[in-house]
Design an enzyme around this catalytic site. Structure first.
Site, PDB file in Angstrom:
ATOM      1  N   LYS A   1      -0.984  18.137 -31.088  1.00 31.21           N
ATOM      2  CA  LYS A   1      -2.241  18.840 -30.841  1.00 31.21           C
ATOM      3  C   LYS A   1      -2.575  18.921 -29.349  1.00 31.21           C
ATOM      4  CE  LYS A   1      -6.870  19.322 -32.737  1.00 31.21           C
ATOM      5  NZ  LYS A   1      -7.900  18.765 -33.626  1.00 31.21           N
TER       6      LYS A   1
ATOM      7  N   MET B   1      16.541  25.940 -69.996  1.00 28.78           N
ATOM      8  CA  MET B   1      17.879  25.524 -69.591  1.00 28.78           C
ATOM      9  C   MET B   1      18.085  24.039 -69.895  1.00 28.78           C
ATOM     10  SD  MET B   1      20.569  26.964 -68.636  1.00 28.78           S
ATOM     11  CE  MET B   1      20.622  28.385 -67.550  1.00 28.78           C
TER      12      MET B   1
ATOM     13  N   PHE C   1      -3.839   9.221 -38.399  1.00 31.03           N
ATOM     14  CA  PHE C   1      -4.251   9.996 -39.567  1.00 31.03           C
ATOM     15  C   PHE C   1      -3.430  11.286 -39.657  1.00 31.03           C
ATOM     16  CE2 PHE C   1      -7.036  13.292 -41.468  1.00 31.03           C
ATOM     17  CZ  PHE C   1      -7.019  12.792 -42.756  1.00 31.03           C
ATOM     18  N   GLN C   2      -2.933  11.554 -40.825  1.00 34.30           N
ATOM     19  CA  GLN C   2      -2.083  12.732 -41.089  1.00 34.30           C
ATOM     20  C   GLN C   2      -0.885  12.796 -40.150  1.00 34.30           C
ATOM     21  OE1 GLN C   2      -4.561  16.305 -41.567  1.00 34.30           O
ATOM     22  NE2 GLN C   2      -4.737  15.791 -43.724  1.00 34.30           N
TER      23      GLN C   2
ATOM     24  N   GLU D   1       1.521  24.317 -49.191  1.00 36.33           N
ATOM     25  CA  GLU D   1       2.462  24.614 -48.108  1.00 36.33           C
ATOM     26  C   GLU D   1       3.861  24.956 -48.600  1.00 36.33           C
ATOM     27  OE1 GLU D   1       0.335  22.098 -48.110  1.00 36.33           O
ATOM     28  OE2 GLU D   1      -0.787  22.093 -46.224  1.00 36.33           O
TER      29      GLU D   1
END
Lengths: 170, 588
Positions: free
Chosen positions: B165, B486, B115-116, B53
């Site tokens: 949802k 760097m 959940f999630q 993501e």
């Protein structure tokens, strides 16, 4: 210390949409950027328009104060930011509930001082009072200090609310 | 358009299409399945399936930066949203307009550790310009349109819309069209026109300046192509020198003699000394970032400062300015040009001439020169050859973060805006490849090159799979020195050469790695091989990784060490670094 480095105390009024998370946005801005909050009050002030008014007392150098106002202003749900300390003469009030526990001479003395400060008794038992008091933060501080040796047990303060003098709205 | 009944998920798709979105970068999951179901049923909105993501947001950033449009992202709840956080922060720091739709558990489970579930609006509040949790399907369409309005208005930035949802499955009516997409916001209406009295003051100062310099940044690019044209016109009109920040490259044509190159920590000698010696700074769309200013107390000490910025909070944040102008760059420049012409302003020709002579003296130091080699590829040389091969092509460049990024900024020249995508504010390693994917999706026939380091590229290497799936012919040009260059450079200059954890052992064979993904891998180990490899890379209509093995010990110069001032630059390895002050050591 130069003018620019001097720490100043400012009272800022913020008119916001009363929506979930708005207080977290404002508080998160202060903590995330390391600004100070001396006191903060918030309540809905216009039920029809769903406006809340936040009064925040903060301190910092003039540059920081300017930043705080600019940062508040760019939050999407913020309608107006007003620095009451510099923009106009303004009034500040704070309310406190102060519980004092004691008997005998101390109890009488606390009541006498409360009378001088125009504090009201809003609850009483035979060994305690709860005083309600409104005024400037300094006045509240003075009263609370005096109550200390007389049996002060508990204090609840609202934080500062403020409004500009004169006929104009925020 | 008549209102139609549909579920929330369908509203999401319709609203995106109504906003002119043609592609969304995303990754499915339980909470956003209704949206993916609606995606399946239509053909107007294309979906690019990323492999992480974070990459979805970077791809949307690349898309946004290269087109000037708002980038769109779709991810699921919980880990989908938390993975997006780095991308969102990146977009916030660099002012890139992105709308990120996140799935959320159904409203009745919010706060239940479902959940999630993650507190997405809580987590993303400090890393977005604004965010929303839609609890009622009736608000859904309006909220998405408002999100796009907020993302692109004023100082652009990322906006999250969190979608439970049950809201996606609930029925509502939606009527699209102009009425739905035009947002009149109650409180957020940024000012675009600058205060004309301030602009007059600015023009007055410019007409009297003896040693002026334009210092311009990403705000010019965000303001649109017209802003770059106006800037170019105005700079030519005045005859003043101009320098650009990392984010501003392309806002002014790099080949023009009035351009001094990039300024700041790895900017050119002439740009930084011009900043230091100027009597007037005209900051257009830049924010006095710490990479630019060096030690604040010694920053451009003798100059009056004009600052044009659409974000009032950028003004007087770290540097006090004399003439603040709050407004959109294009609008303000238009007014400035008008006033400049109207008063027939003629800058002091003698003074300006002397100023240019001084600048030309600094230029003569040729601060980007390096000692080339015929045995080992110098990274600067690799970029010079790359630039030689691409300079007349329709090309977009993205980068990762580190030495290679600074060299790319120094050695690749940009004549137009929107051609250069890099992570400036946040400095996100792993930005370049997904960003290149987003650019290539928007410009399918253009040449898109991610100038990378071997450490950064591994941070989002999984996106090779995305590039190959969609046959996106992005080129990944890795300057491979086997070090986090760097980090190694700072350890050498500031930490006594104690190279703690900056060497990468067990690097993959990048040629085989490319092949494993179904792409092409090329390798260059000697300077003599460079041109052929670059030509081959450009010729191939495939995803290509070039493993360009460069000098392992090369450092990036010029450099202003942390805590130093513009006139305390190190020009090369022969410049002995003064011990960095204690104050400087704590700086990043």
């Amino acid at each position: 210390m130069s003018e620019m480095q001097k720490i100043e105390r400012h009272t800022i009024s913020v008119l916001v949409d009363n929506e979930p998370g708005i207080l977290a946005r404002v508080v998160g801005l202060f903590s995330g950027r390391g600004y100070n909050i001396e006191s903060l009050t918030v309540a809905e002030v216009d039920a029809k328009e769903h406006f809340s008014r936040i009064t925040v007392v903060t301190n910092g150098t003039p540059m920081i104060i300017e930043q705080i106002k600019a940062q508040l202003n760019r939050l999407v749900p913020v309608h107006k930011v007003s620095d009451l300390t510099i923009e106009a003469p303004s009034l500040e009030r704070e309310l406190a509930l102060i519980k004092v526990r004691g008997t005998g001479e101390k109890r009488v003395e606390s009541l006498r001082i409360a009378d001088i400060f125009r504090a009201r008794v809003v609850d009483s038992t035979i060994e305690s009072f709860v005083f309600e008091m409104t005024g400037s933060s300094d006045k509240l501080n003075a009263f609370i200090n005096l109550m200390q040796p007389l049996g002060l047990v508990d204090v609840s303060r609202t934080g500062v609310v403020a409004i500009a003098r004169g006929p104009d709205a925020l | 358009m008549a209102a139609q009944e549909m579920n929330g998920a369908a509203v999401v798709i319709r609203a995106l299409v109504d906003q002119g979105v043609d592609v969304v970068f995303g990754y499915p999951g339980g909470a956003v399945l209704p949206i993916y179901d609606e995606l399946f049923k239509q053909n107007q909105l294309r979906h690019i399936l990323v492999r992480h993501e974070q990459a979805a947001v970077h791809a949307a950033e690349g898309y946004a930066r290269s087109t000037g449009k708002v980038g769109a992202v779709l991810v699921t709840s919980g880990p989908g949203a938390t993975n997006a956080v780095t991308g969102l922060t990146d977009a916030l720091m660099d002012s890139i307009p992105v709308v990120c739709l996140t799935g959320q558990v159904p409203t009745h489970l919010i706060g239940n550790d479902a959940f999630q579930e993650a507190d997405t609006t809580g987590i993303t509040r400090p890393c977005t310009k604004h965010n929303y949790l839609v609890k009622n399907v009736a608000d859904l369409g309006r909220t998405i349109h408002e999100a796009f309005y907020v993302a692109r208005s004023g100082r652009p930035g990322p906006v999250v819309v969190d979608l439970p949802k049950d809201v996606l499955q609930a029925k509502t009516t939606y009527s699209g069209g102009a009425k739905a997409t035009t947002v009149r916001h109650r409180s957020y209406n940024p000012q675009v026109k600058g205060d004309i009295r301030r602009i007059e003051e600015a023009v007055e100062l410019m007409a009297k300046a003896k040693r002026p310099v334009f210092y311009c940044g990403g705000g010019v690019i965000n303001s649109g192509t017209a802003a770059s044209q106006l800037l170019t016109q105005f700079v030519k009109l005045t005859g003043f020198p101009v320098t650009l920040t990392l984010m501003g490259l392309g806002a002014y044509p790099a080949s023009d003699p009035q351009f001094l190159g990039m300024l700041g920590m790895h900017g050119t000698y002439e740009a930084n000394l011009a900043m230091h010696g100027a009597d007037l700074l005209i900051n257009v769309g830049a924010r006095f970032d710490d990479r630019i200013t060096g030690r604040l107390s010694a920053f451009s000490p003798g100059s009056k400062k004009i600052h044009v910025d659409i974000d009032a909070s950028s003004i007087n944040k770290s540097v006090r300015v004399d003439v603040p102008i709050i407004g959109d760059v294009a609008h303000v420049l238009e007014d400035m040009i008008k006033l400049w012409k109207a008063r027939q302003a003629r800058p002091d020709a003698k003074a300006l001439d002397a100023w240019w002579k001084q600048i030309d003296g600094w230029r003569a130091r040729d601060c980007l020169k390096f000692r080339n080699s015929d045995k080992v590829i110098k990274p600067q040389y690799a970029l010079q050859r790359l630039y030689h091969a691409i300079k007349d092509k329709d090309v977009y460049i993205t980068t990762e973060v580190g030495q290679h990024q600074m060299w790319a900024a120094q050695f690749l020249k940009f004549e137009q805006p929107h051609r250069w995508m890099t992570s400036g504010g946040l400095g996100t390693m792993g930005y370049g490849l997904p960003s290149a994917i987003g650019v290539q999706v928007a410009h399918k026939d253009s040449l898109v090159i991610d100038v990378a380091g071997e450490a950064s590229i591994l941070m989002n290497i999984q996106e090779m799979s995305t590039a190959c799936q969609y046959k996106l012919p992005v080129k990944i040009f890795i300057l491979n020195n086997q070090w986090m260059g760097m980090v190694r450079q700072w350890q050498e200059l500031l930490h006594g050469g104690r190279y703690s954890e900056s060497y990468t052992d067990s690097l993959p064979d990048f040629v085989k790695l490319a092949e494993a993904f179904g792409a092409v891998g090329l390798k260059a180990t000697k300077p003599s091989e460079l041109d052929d490899v670059i030509a081959e890379m450009i010729k191939l209509d495939r995803t290509v990784i070039v493993d360009c093995q460069v000098d392992q010990t090369e450092n990036c110069f010029p450099m202003i060490p942390s805590g130093a001032a513009h006139n305390e630059m190190l020009l090369g390895p022969e410049d002995e670094a003064k011990p960095v002050s204690e104050e400087g050591m704590v700086l990043v």
